[in-house]
Design a protein around this motif. Structure first.
Motif, short mmCIF file in Angstrom:
data_model
loop_
_atom_site.label_atom_id
_atom_site.label_comp_id
_atom_site.label_asym_id
_atom_site.label_seq_id
_atom_site.Cartn_x
_atom_site.Cartn_y
_atom_site.Cartn_z
N LEU A 265 -33.87 -5.33 0.58
CA LEU A 265 -32.91 -4.85 -0.42
C LEU A 265 -31.49 -5.13 0.23
O LEU A 265 -30.61 -5.59 -0.42
N LEU A 266 -31.35 -4.60 1.67
CA LEU A 266 -30.21 -4.77 2.42
C LEU A 266 -29.71 -6.31 2.39
O LEU A 266 -28.69 -6.45 2.35
N PHE A 267 -30.59 -7.06 2.81
CA PHE A 267 -30.46 -8.51 2.78
C PHE A 267 -29.80 -9.16 1.44
O PHE A 267 -28.49 -9.61 1.45
N TYR A 268 -30.53 -8.94 0.37
CA TYR A 268 -30.10 -9.40 -0.72
C TYR A 268 -28.77 -8.66 -1.24
O TYR A 268 -27.76 -9.06 -2.21
N GLN A 269 -28.58 -7.32 -1.09
CA GLN A 269 -27.36 -6.69 -1.32
C GLN A 269 -26.02 -7.34 -0.62
O GLN A 269 -25.04 -7.61 -1.15
N LEU A 270 -26.46 -7.58 0.69
CA LEU A 270 -25.36 -8.21 1.45
C LEU A 270 -25.02 -9.58 0.99
O LEU A 270 -23.96 -10.25 0.69
N VAL A 271 -26.05 -10.47 0.63
CA VAL A 271 -25.96 -11.92 0.41
C VAL A 271 -25.42 -11.94 -1.15
O VAL A 271 -24.58 -12.76 -1.13
N ILE A 272 -26.25 -11.29 -1.86
CA ILE A 272 -25.68 -11.53 -3.31
C ILE A 272 -24.66 -10.71 -3.75
O ILE A 272 -23.45 -11.09 -4.37
N TYR B 75 -29.43 0.22 5.51
CA TYR B 75 -29.27 -0.13 6.81
C TYR B 75 -29.95 0.85 7.78
O TYR B 75 -31.00 0.64 8.73
N PHE B 76 -29.72 2.16 7.47
CA PHE B 76 -30.56 3.21 8.56
C PHE B 76 -31.93 3.23 8.07
O PHE B 76 -32.72 3.53 9.06
N ALA C 295 -22.13 -5.15 11.07
CA ALA C 295 -20.30 -5.29 11.44
C ALA C 295 -19.96 -5.62 10.04
O ALA C 295 -19.02 -5.15 9.57
N VAL C 296 -20.82 -6.26 8.88
CA VAL C 296 -20.15 -6.28 7.61
C VAL C 296 -20.01 -5.18 7.04
O VAL C 296 -19.15 -4.76 6.14
N ILE C 297 -21.19 -4.50 7.05
CA ILE C 297 -21.05 -3.06 6.61
C ILE C 297 -20.02 -2.22 6.82
O ILE C 297 -19.34 -1.54 6.25
N VAL C 298 -19.80 -2.17 8.15
CA VAL C 298 -18.74 -1.46 8.86
C VAL C 298 -17.40 -1.94 8.38
O VAL C 298 -16.53 -1.14 8.23
#
Length: 150
Positions: free
Chosen positions: A30-37, A145-146, A97-100
């Motif tokens: 989920l995290l991967f696709y939220q970041l990428v998409i 992430y956590f 880093a992107v999330i921060v």
């Protein structure tokens, strides 16, 4: 509301992968696709609007037209859109880093829009409906992430 559609696309993409079974694997996917998409689409859409249709976006939000700050915001959005694409090849440290970087931007924007509603009674669609994605996107990224780490 297009931001919520981008967020849902990231979730649906994960759900379509039936091989993932553990909570950690689901949250990582989920995290991967939220970041990428989600971040990529949100960043590109924000960039296009704030840079190329600045006055129209300002009117939609209920803000003054002609502010060069919109273009600055648009280029920042392009930056996190590019970072979203880079998450495909980069590791978890880059994801963090992107999330921060994007979380204060989104949450800060939510605070600004909320203050605008309270102080100036600006309840235009572009100012009020953006609160939800401005909070959901960073909070879901932080949570995922956590969960994926532990």
């Amino acid at each position: 509301m297009i931001f919520l559609i981008f967020w849902l696309i990231g979730i649906i993409t994960t759900i379509m992968n039936p091989t993932i079974r553990t909570v950690q694997a689901i949250s990582t996917n989920l995290l991967f696709y939220q970041l990428v998409i989600t971040l990529t689409l949100t960043g590109v859409q924000g960039f296009l609007g704030h840079v190329f249709k600045s006055d129209m976006v300002a009117e939609y939000i209920g803000w003054e037209k002609g502010s060069p700050f919109q273009k600055e915001l648009g280029y920042a959005e392009l930056g996190y859109g590019i970072a979203g694409v880079l998450c495909i090849w980069m590791g978890r440290e880059f994801w963090l880093a992107v999330i921060v970087i994007i979380s204060p931007l989104f949450i800060g924007a939510a605070i600004v829009h909320l203050k605008e509603m309270m102080k100036n009674k600006n309840f235009k669609t572009g100012n009020s409906t953006i609160l939800l994605p401005d909070l959901i996107i960073p909070l879901s990224l932080i949570s995922l992430y956590f969960i994926s780490v532990f």
